[in-house]
Design a protein around this motif. Sequence first.
Motif, PDB file in Angstrom:
ATOM      1  N   GLN A 287       0.829  -1.203   0.000  1.00 19.49           N
ATOM      2  CA  GLN A 287       0.000   0.000   0.000  1.00 19.49           C
ATOM      3  C   GLN A 287       0.864   1.254   0.000  1.00 19.49           C
ATOM      4  O   GLN A 287       0.539   2.250  -0.667  1.00 19.49           O
ATOM      5  CB  GLN A 287      -0.921   0.000   1.219  1.00 19.49           C
ATOM      6  N   THR A 288       1.963   1.236   0.730  1.00 16.62           N
ATOM      7  CA  THR A 288       2.887   2.375   0.720  1.00 16.62           C
ATOM      8  C   THR A 288       3.395   2.633  -0.688  1.00 16.62           C
ATOM      9  O   THR A 288       3.431   3.787  -1.163  1.00 16.62           O
ATOM     10  CB  THR A 288       4.078   2.116   1.667  1.00 16.62           C
TER      11      THR A 288
ATOM     12  N   SER B 297       0.687   4.199  -2.871  1.00 15.74           N
ATOM     13  CA  SER B 297       0.211   5.531  -2.495  1.00 15.74           C
ATOM     14  C   SER B 297       1.231   6.635  -2.745  1.00 15.74           C
ATOM     15  O   SER B 297       0.970   7.792  -2.425  1.00 15.74           O
ATOM     16  CB  SER B 297      -0.201   5.535  -1.019  1.00 15.74           C
ATOM     17  N   ASN B 298       2.373   6.296  -3.331  1.00 15.88           N
ATOM     18  CA  ASN B 298       3.365   7.325  -3.622  1.00 15.88           C
ATOM     19  C   ASN B 298       2.849   8.330  -4.645  1.00 15.88           C
ATOM     20  O   ASN B 298       2.099   7.984  -5.555  1.00 15.88           O
ATOM     21  CB  ASN B 298       4.647   6.682  -4.175  1.00 15.88           C
TER      22      ASN B 298
END
Length: 277
Positions: free
Chosen positions: A173-174, A177-178
């Motif tokens: 998810q990180t 989400s960039n």
Amino acid sequence: MIRPTAETTPAGTSYLATGQGHPVILIHGVGLNKEMWGGQMVGLAPYYSVIAYDMLGHGASPRPAPGTSLGGYADQLLELLDHLQIPQAIVIGFSMGGLVARAFALHHPTRLCGLVVLNSVFNRSAEQRAGVIARTAQAAEHGPDANAEAALSRWFSREYQAANPAQIAAIRQTLASNDPQGYLTTYELFATQDMYRADDLGHIQVPTLIATGELDPGSTPLMARQLAERIPGAQVAVLDEQRHMMPVESPRLVNQVLLDFLAHALTTQNHAKGIVA
């Protein structure tokens, strides 16, 4: 340990700080953020002042301007040190963060007293370079999570992925989400700057450790040894059976390597200054 609260410099860099003692700066890899260093912040904070920050284009820090060079990423760290009134720090960079740490050592040599490059790249082969350029093109077309599944399989052992599905999902998810432009600007540097000012690396005069995992396919033991050969007196550590994300997968193992080196670096610095412990 009380969980530190994120703070921000005047230029907008988001950082976490904990512990007391000589300052140690942690720089994450491309697509990640300061949260990747949780294991190191816990392990190092009893002995050092530990600061982890979000690179330009990542986490809660501002985007880089288009065309920002590695020198611009090094200047972000300089502004952080100035804000915290830190005259000298030991700088630890992981993967892309290792390129930033190298650039910082070359651009601002008086502001660091030790350098650690973890799982980073140097002197890619033609095949390795073609692979990372292809991944850059995919990220440009499809966004930051275009290569997430392949990246996670390179970064972590299968056993760790199976045992820690929630953490793997959070990292996925990180990546997704960039900020697309910030990620791409950074990834292009990661893909092309492995030989950044390679002929100047001999000017680095601080204690240096180059470390990677035995099984890291993108930041290989050969790369670590070749990079260390360019830096006077640099130590090399290749951690058995470790893959790319060894600071996350094996924090105790990595922390022990770091603590041993940090003690050596500060002892060396004190001897240079004529200070006897």
